[in-house]
Design a protein around this motif. Structure first.
Motif, PDB file in Angstrom:
ATOM      1  N   PHE A  77     -25.454 -31.042  29.087  1.00  0.00           N
ATOM      2  CA  PHE A  77     -24.550 -32.187  28.971  1.00  0.00           C
ATOM      3  C   PHE A  77     -23.484 -32.100  30.046  1.00  0.00           C
ATOM      4  N   VAL A  78     -22.993 -33.279  30.412  1.00  0.00           N
ATOM      5  CA  VAL A  78     -21.864 -33.263  31.319  1.00  0.00           C
ATOM      6  C   VAL A  78     -20.972 -34.460  30.983  1.00  0.00           C
ATOM      7  N   LEU A  79     -19.672 -34.236  31.034  1.00  0.00           N
ATOM      8  CA  LEU A  79     -18.718 -35.325  30.790  1.00  0.00           C
ATOM      9  C   LEU A  79     -18.067 -35.657  32.120  1.00  0.00           C
ATOM     10  N   THR A  80     -18.075 -36.931  32.457  1.00  0.00           N
ATOM     11  CA  THR A  80     -17.472 -37.269  33.743  1.00  0.00           C
ATOM     12  C   THR A  80     -16.744 -38.607  33.669  1.00  0.00           C
ATOM     13  N   THR A  81     -15.688 -38.732  34.437  1.00  0.00           N
ATOM     14  CA  THR A  81     -15.010 -40.025  34.521  1.00  0.00           C
ATOM     15  C   THR A  81     -15.278 -40.681  35.866  1.00  0.00           C
ATOM     16  N   ARG A  82     -15.570 -39.878  36.880  1.00  0.00           N
ATOM     17  CA  ARG A  82     -15.583 -40.431  38.230  1.00  0.00           C
ATOM     18  C   ARG A  82     -16.881 -40.232  38.992  1.00  0.00           C
ATOM     19  N   ALA A  83     -17.796 -39.416  38.428  1.00  0.00           N
ATOM     20  CA  ALA A  83     -18.958 -39.061  39.246  1.00  0.00           C
ATOM     21  C   ALA A  83     -20.271 -39.463  38.588  1.00  0.00           C
ATOM     22  N   GLU A  84     -20.236 -40.596  37.870  1.00  0.00           N
ATOM     23  CA  GLU A  84     -21.454 -40.930  37.115  1.00  0.00           C
ATOM     24  C   GLU A  84     -22.676 -41.119  38.010  1.00  0.00           C
ATOM     25  N   HIS A  85     -22.468 -41.755  39.167  1.00  0.00           N
ATOM     26  CA  HIS A  85     -23.631 -41.989  40.031  1.00  0.00           C
ATOM     27  C   HIS A  85     -24.231 -40.695  40.540  1.00  0.00           C
ATOM     28  N   TRP A  86     -23.322 -39.795  40.877  1.00  0.00           N
ATOM     29  CA  TRP A  86     -23.793 -38.506  41.400  1.00  0.00           C
ATOM     30  C   TRP A  86     -24.752 -37.857  40.384  1.00  0.00           C
ATOM     31  N   PHE A  87     -24.354 -37.906  39.116  1.00  0.00           N
ATOM     32  CA  PHE A  87     -25.198 -37.275  38.102  1.00  0.00           C
ATOM     33  C   PHE A  87     -26.470 -38.088  37.848  1.00  0.00           C
ATOM     34  N   GLU A  88     -26.331 -39.401  37.862  1.00  0.00           N
ATOM     35  CA  GLU A  88     -27.514 -40.240  37.638  1.00  0.00           C
ATOM     36  C   GLU A  88     -28.572 -39.974  38.706  1.00  0.00           C
ATOM     37  N   GLU A  89     -28.096 -39.874  39.942  1.00  0.00           N
ATOM     38  CA  GLU A  89     -29.043 -39.624  41.032  1.00  0.00           C
ATOM     39  C   GLU A  89     -29.755 -38.290  40.866  1.00  0.00           C
ATOM     40  N   ARG A  90     -29.186 -37.431  40.037  1.00  0.00           N
ATOM     41  CA  ARG A  90     -29.780 -36.106  39.849  1.00  0.00           C
ATOM     42  C   ARG A  90     -30.443 -35.962  38.492  1.00  0.00           C
ATOM     43  N   GLY A  91     -30.883 -37.084  37.939  1.00  0.00           N
ATOM     44  CA  GLY A  91     -31.718 -37.033  36.734  1.00  0.00           C
ATOM     45  C   GLY A  91     -30.963 -37.013  35.426  1.00  0.00           C
ATOM     46  N   PHE A  92     -29.642 -37.236  35.435  1.00  0.00           N
ATOM     47  CA  PHE A  92     -28.897 -37.290  34.177  1.00  0.00           C
ATOM     48  C   PHE A  92     -28.951 -38.724  33.623  1.00  0.00           C
ATOM     49  N   ILE A  93     -28.962 -38.810  32.298  1.00  0.00           N
ATOM     50  CA  ILE A  93     -29.032 -40.127  31.654  1.00  0.00           C
ATOM     51  C   ILE A  93     -27.818 -40.279  30.752  1.00  0.00           C
ATOM     52  N   LYS A 105     -18.793 -29.505  20.254  1.00  0.00           N
ATOM     53  CA  LYS A 105     -18.190 -30.197  21.393  1.00  0.00           C
ATOM     54  C   LYS A 105     -17.665 -31.570  20.967  1.00  0.00           C
ATOM     55  N   GLN A 106     -18.412 -32.195  20.071  1.00  0.00           N
ATOM     56  CA  GLN A 106     -18.017 -33.531  19.603  1.00  0.00           C
ATOM     57  C   GLN A 106     -16.603 -33.533  19.046  1.00  0.00           C
ATOM     58  N   VAL A 107     -16.307 -32.471  18.277  1.00  0.00           N
ATOM     59  CA  VAL A 107     -14.986 -32.366  17.667  1.00  0.00           C
ATOM     60  C   VAL A 107     -13.897 -32.402  18.736  1.00  0.00           C
ATOM     61  N   LEU A 108     -14.228 -31.840  19.894  1.00  0.00           N
ATOM     62  CA  LEU A 108     -13.226 -31.735  20.944  1.00  0.00           C
ATOM     63  C   LEU A 108     -13.211 -32.948  21.865  1.00  0.00           C
ATOM     64  N   TYR A 109     -14.171 -33.830  21.698  1.00  0.00           N
ATOM     65  CA  TYR A 109     -14.286 -34.956  22.620  1.00  0.00           C
ATOM     66  C   TYR A 109     -12.992 -35.774  22.618  1.00  0.00           C
ATOM     67  N   ASN A 110     -12.495 -36.008  23.807  1.00  0.00           N
ATOM     68  CA  ASN A 110     -11.218 -36.686  23.965  1.00  0.00           C
ATOM     69  C   ASN A 110     -11.476 -38.193  24.147  1.00  0.00           C
ATOM     70  N   TYR A 111     -11.228 -38.950  23.067  1.00  0.00           N
ATOM     71  CA  TYR A 111     -11.557 -40.376  23.128  1.00  0.00           C
ATOM     72  C   TYR A 111     -10.638 -41.135  24.069  1.00  0.00           C
ATOM     73  N   GLN A 112      -9.448 -40.550  24.320  1.00  0.00           N
ATOM     74  CA  GLN A 112      -8.553 -41.219  25.245  1.00  0.00           C
ATOM     75  C   GLN A 112      -9.021 -41.146  26.694  1.00  0.00           C
ATOM     76  N   ARG A 113      -9.566 -40.019  27.016  1.00  0.00           N
ATOM     77  CA  ARG A 113     -10.028 -39.827  28.385  1.00  0.00           C
ATOM     78  C   ARG A 113     -11.232 -40.725  28.682  1.00  0.00           C
ATOM     79  N   ARG A 114     -11.970 -41.061  27.612  1.00  0.00           N
ATOM     80  CA  ARG A 114     -13.128 -41.955  27.705  1.00  0.00           C
ATOM     81  C   ARG A 114     -14.126 -41.518  28.761  1.00  0.00           C
ATOM     82  N   SER A 115     -14.339 -40.228  28.835  1.00  0.00           N
ATOM     83  CA  SER A 115     -15.350 -39.739  29.769  1.00  0.00           C
ATOM     84  C   SER A 115     -16.697 -40.288  29.360  1.00  0.00           C
TER      85      SER A 115
END
Ligand code: ARG
Length: 438
Positions: free
Chosen positions: A394-410, A421-431
């Motif tokens: 898994f990866v959480l990103t705010t700014r590099a979504e294309h980079w990860f998509e190009e590398r096979g991430f969905i 990890k879910q418990v820690l997910y920061n809904y404000q950051r909206r990654s």
């Protein structure tokens, strides 16, 4: 402070690690006789003096080609070459002896020039000479007897080391002696490469006509591994004369024990210092192994990682991590090191109960971007996750979504994250959450 001073201070600080690293190290610096005949040795002597005062152990290797040609002309003799090597008959040998003598004396004189108001003020360099090079004849090449043209048979490393231990600079000429007392005319690159290899020198530096090794677009190749350099020689495109002499010598020296070789311009004033005291250098650096390596981080890397990620945290690209947290989690990090400096990192947090891992804090220093280093970090992290029997990443990103998509991430929902990890997910950051099956 004005700009000049600010940049000076910046420059001096940036040079500090090299000043430290070079103390007590051995450099072999090789240059053709042109450097002396063109009057460039005065400037070089200042820089050599500076290096020596910083505690660098120096061996200089000079050539004498133009000076030998002058001597031959004066003797009314023809200049004869075979396979890029001078055919040294009796007359040519006499010319070589004389030319080498002249160049040596001139170099020694310029190194002794302790004038006030110059960088040489107060310097007291002793130049050591000696029969440090044993040579053997090359013999007959394609039916042509090269006579007194020889090649290095042995470098008397211990004798050279003793001189260096005494704080002297060793000056080697392109001639050698046989055990039977014969004199042989050698190439400077042969002497330099053998010397650097035998001394296991930290650097072998060639001063050349060109700025460095260039690629097909005539752009300087900043670093080359020995194997890449070998491939380059194998290519058909024509190399400059200098490169065709010096690059094979650089490769040879690195294979046989020199730590690295630099090919730089003899024409650019200060190129030697710029190459040695900046991270990027100005010429071409040849190294036995790639400069960039990825390894498990240790507690000693915390400072380096912080330097790297702090600017990215300020820009909101990475989540802020305190030093304490980083120290605790350092075992989770891989670092990408270039020439001993941390220039990239990535962290991998495993959630074994769900056979998943989170990849985080992937960063590459701006100076090192667009060279595929991010991909190398990603690959290393993936390989490590697989080794730990993880099935997804898994990866959480705010700014590099294309980079990860190009590398096979969905893209996926936060609810798909491992429970802890879910418990820690920061809904404000909206990654955005991305996943990839391994
Ligand atoms: N100053 C460092 C050194 O002497 C790095 C030089 C890098 N040079 C280059 N052409 N990439 O080792």
């Amino acid at each position: 402070m004005n700009n000049d001073l600010t940049s000076f201070v910046h420059w001096f600080r940036a040079a500090a690690p090299y000043i430290n690293a070079f103390r007590g190290k051995t450099f072999v610096i090789a240059f053709g006789g042109e450097v002396v005949s063109d009057g460039q040795f005065v400037g070089l002597a200042h820089d050599i003096n500076l290096l020596s005062s910083l505690g660098v152990r120096l061996v200089l290797v000079h050539g004498a080609r133009p000076q030998v040609d002058v001597q031959l002309k004066e003797r009314g003799a023809k200049i004869r070459y075979a396979h890029g090597l001078r055919i040294t008959d009796e007359l040519a040998l006499a010319s070589v002896k004389e030319a080498v003598g002249i160049v040596r004396v001139e170099i020694e004189a310029l190194l002794s020039l302790g004038q006030a108001n110059t960088p040489m003020a107060g310097s007291d360099i002793r130049v050591a000479a000696g029969n440090f090079v044993t040579a053997k004849p090359i013999g007959v090449l394609d039916g042509e007897d090269l006579q007194h043209t020889g090649e290095v048979r042995k470098i008397h490393a211990e004798a050279i080391q003793k001189r260096l231990d005494d704080g002297e600079i060793v000056l080697l000429s392109p001639i050698g002696y046989s055990p039977t007392g014969e004199i042989f005319n050698l190439t400077l690159e042969d002497v330099a490469a053998h010397t650097a290899a035998t001394l296991a020198a930290d650097k072998l530096i060639f001063l050349m006509e060109t700025d460095g090794i260039t690629d097909a677009k005539r752009k300087i190749i900043s670093t080359l591994t020995v194997s890449d350099a070998q491939k380059l020689l194998g290519k058909k495109h024509k190399l400059e004369d200098d490169v065709s002499y010096y690059l094979p010598a650089a490769i040879d020296a690195c294979r046989k024990g020199a730590k690295r070789a630099h090919l730089i311009s003899r024409h650019r004033d200060g190129a030697l210092l710029a190459e040695l005291f900046t991270r990027e250098g100005v010429g071409t650096l040849v190294t036995p192994t790639p400069l960039e390596t990825i390894r498990q981080a240790t507690i000693d890397d915390v400072g380096g990682i912080l330097n790297l990620i702090e600017p990215l945290e300020q820009q909101g690209i990475l989540v802020r991590r305190s030093r304490e947290r980083l120290e605790m989690e350092i075992g989770q990090f891989l670092v990408l090191e270039s020439d001993g400096i941390v220039v990239g990192c990535v962290a991998l947090y495993p959630f074994p109960e769900e056979k998943a891992a989170e990849m985080a804090c992937l960063a590459v220093h701006p100076d090192y971007q667009r060279r595929g280093l991010g991909d190398r970090l990603l690959e290393a992290a993936q390989a490590l996750a697989k080794k730990k029997h993880m099935q997804k990443l898994f990866v959480l990103t705010t700014r590099a979504e294309h980079w990860f998509e190009e590398r096979g991430f969905i893209e996926t929902a936060p609810e798909a994250l491992p429970k802890r990890k879910q418990v820690l997910y920061n809904y404000q950051r909206r990654s955005k959450v991305f996943r990839k099956s391994l």
